[in-house]
Design an enzyme around this catalytic site. Structure first.
Site, short mmCIF file in Angstrom:
data_model
loop_
_atom_site.label_atom_id
_atom_site.label_comp_id
_atom_site.label_asym_id
_atom_site.label_seq_id
_atom_site.Cartn_x
_atom_site.Cartn_y
_atom_site.Cartn_z
N GLY A 1 -0.31 5.28 6.09
CA GLY A 1 -1.00 4.82 4.89
C GLY A 1 -0.05 4.22 3.89
O GLY A 1 1.17 4.34 3.99
N ASP A 2 -0.60 3.57 2.89
CA ASP A 2 0.15 2.99 1.78
C ASP A 2 -0.86 2.83 0.66
O ASP A 2 -1.93 3.47 0.67
CB ASP A 2 0.80 1.66 2.19
CG ASP A 2 1.86 1.18 1.21
OD1 ASP A 2 2.97 1.71 1.23
OD2 ASP A 2 1.56 0.26 0.41
N LYS A 59 5.31 -3.15 8.94
CA LYS A 59 4.39 -2.99 7.80
C LYS A 59 3.13 -3.80 8.09
O LYS A 59 3.14 -4.73 8.90
CB LYS A 59 5.03 -3.50 6.50
CG LYS A 59 4.46 -2.86 5.25
CD LYS A 59 4.93 -1.42 5.06
CE LYS A 59 4.38 -0.84 3.78
NZ LYS A 59 4.88 0.54 3.55
N SER A 74 6.30 11.20 8.06
CA SER A 74 5.46 10.58 9.08
C SER A 74 6.06 10.76 10.47
O SER A 74 5.35 11.03 11.45
CB SER A 74 5.29 9.08 8.79
OG SER A 74 4.39 8.87 7.73
#
Length: 450
Positions: A164-165, A125, A382
């Site tokens: 992305g986030d 992350k 993803s």
């Protein structure tokens, strides 16, 4: 168990003041107690001690210039937590709340989420405390270029593949990828969530929301029920919430709420999805503007929220989809949800329910899908984008959606079969954590001390 207790004490010393990370680690470690008691070799190989420490933690300064020519400084992070199953995989979050503890909590959860998908991806992350809200496209581009000027050294299509986030959508991914390509001279699938014209996957934007709904459908079908006709509460107003709402409508449900950082919207007739998309994807407006088209809806500003929780959870319904952020659903919210008839909860966000709320759901023996299982659709798609990039092809929306549906069904089956193995068939927290942990742990043992 002294083993878990001692591990948490060591973790608090080695990673001070990282509350969310402790919460995530303790939840996992407590739920895998039955496995640790049953299979002593995990302790002998120091798996827990190795898992809670990232393989690599990268922190860096991001210096960029705003439109007024002022120099701005932010902090960037990439936590490469575990690569036993494949290259590190996990999103980038740009939000003022980002710090080392938040990124570590998200990365730790990602290990087990990615393991549950059955795909060859490890856990990681990253992100920054940069806030893209209110910034021009030029400012966001300069920030993304500065961020990637450091990050590119640590990533690659078989090393670490960010996505992305929160705060990182197609625009940001485009700027990040352009800078990566400029610096490396390489056109490869190093980021996911790319534009459809240059390597992106159809259905990626929809995947997390769709996946959470598919997971809920699996839970209900296991009990002879379905989402058809159910009134549903959804929090958030980003991609996860919007496409949760879209799929709920497709399956015959009635989503009546959504929320953003300023307030909660309730529309008894059902959320106007087209208007919601316009407000959030085009106009980037507050949900309060929704009332101009629908005066019969109810808008509750954050200032009027109950002191012990969130307005979005205080309506009668049968299903709930927390899709905004961590710890958004409190113990008091959970109590009201159950009293108001909710018996199916599928988490679209990462750790959106507090530990007390989770305990309440498990004790009530409702259909409860924890985030690491229910919201794995995003990272699963993803990985499907990575597969398409590797073969230089693009699949149809229907093909990706079909694969996503199958992956979510597989995650549910792995979770519930493991829960049954340990005589707790209603506890998908235990089932998901043990199933995810066991696969990673076995791979680590087979690969030796690396």
């Amino acid at each position: 168990m002294p083993y878990v207790h001692d591990t948490m004490l060591r973790l608090q010393k080695s990673s001070p003041a990282q509350t969310e990370f402790y919460q995530a680690a303790e939840e996992v470690l407590e739920s895998i107690r039955p496995l640790l008691d049953k299979d002593k070799h995990y302790r002998e190989h120091g798996i827990v001690e190795r898992l809670v420490e990232p393989e690599r933690q990268i922190m860096f300064r991001v210096v960029w210039q705003d439109d007024q020519g002022r120099v701005q400084v932010n902090k960037g992070y990439r936590i490469q937590f575990n690569s036993a199953l494949g290259p590190y995989k996990g999103g980038l979050r740009f939000h003022p709340s980002v710090n080392a503890g938040i990124i570590k909590f998200l990365g730790f959860e990602q290990i087990f989420k990615n393991s549950l998908t059955g795909l060859a991806i490890g856990g990681g992350k990253g992100g920054s405390d940069f806030n893209p809200k209110g910034r021009s496209d030029a400012e966001i581009m300069r920030f993304c270029q500065a961020f990637m000027s450091e990050l590119y050294r640590h990533i690659g299509d078989t090393i670490d593949v960010p996505a992305g986030d929160i705060g990182v959508g197609a625009r940001e991914i485009g700027y990040l990828y352009g800078q990566y390509k400029r610096l490396t001279g390489s056109y490869e699938g190093v980021l996911t969530g790319k534009g459809l014209k240059w390597g992106g996957s159809l259905a990626r934007k929809e995947a997390t929301g769709y996946g959470a709904v598919y997971f809920a459908q699996n839970m209900l079908e296991e009990r002879g029920d379905s989402l058809n006709g159910k009134v549903c509460l959804v929090s958030g107003a980003g991609n996860v919430a919007i496409y949760t709402i879209e799929k709920l409508y497709e399956l015959g449900a009635l989503p009546v709420t959504c929320s953003d950082s300023q307030g909660t919207l309730y529309h008894a007739k059902g959320i106007d999805l087209a208007l919601l998309k316009e407000l959030k994807e085009v106009r980037r407006s507050s949900l309060e503007v929704y009332l101009e088209a629908h005066p019969d809806a109810v808008y509750t500003p954050v200032s009027a929220y109950p002191a012990d929780g969130h307005a979005v959870w205080r309506y009668s319904a049968q299903a709930a989809f927390p899709s905004a952020t961590q710890n958004e659903l409190t113990d008091a919210d959970a109590k009201v949800l159950l009293e108001n008839g909710v018996y199916c909860i599928s988490e679209g966000a990462n750790m959106p329910s507090t530990a007390q709320a989770v305990d309440r759901f498990i004790d009530a023996r409702i259909c409860y899908g924890p985030g690491k299982a229910a919201n794995a659709g995003g990272v699963a798609t993803s990985q499907l984008e990575m597969a398409q990039n590797a073969s230089m092809t693009q699949w149809t929306f229907e093909e990706v959606d079909h694969r996503l549906k199958d992956i979510m069904a597989g995650i549910f089956q792995r979770s519930i079969s493991t829960a049954r193995e340990f005589d707790q068939p209603d506890n998908l927290v235990l089932g998901a954590n043990i199933a995810g942990f066991r696969k990673v742990a076995d791979a680590m043992i087979e690969q030796g001390l690396v």
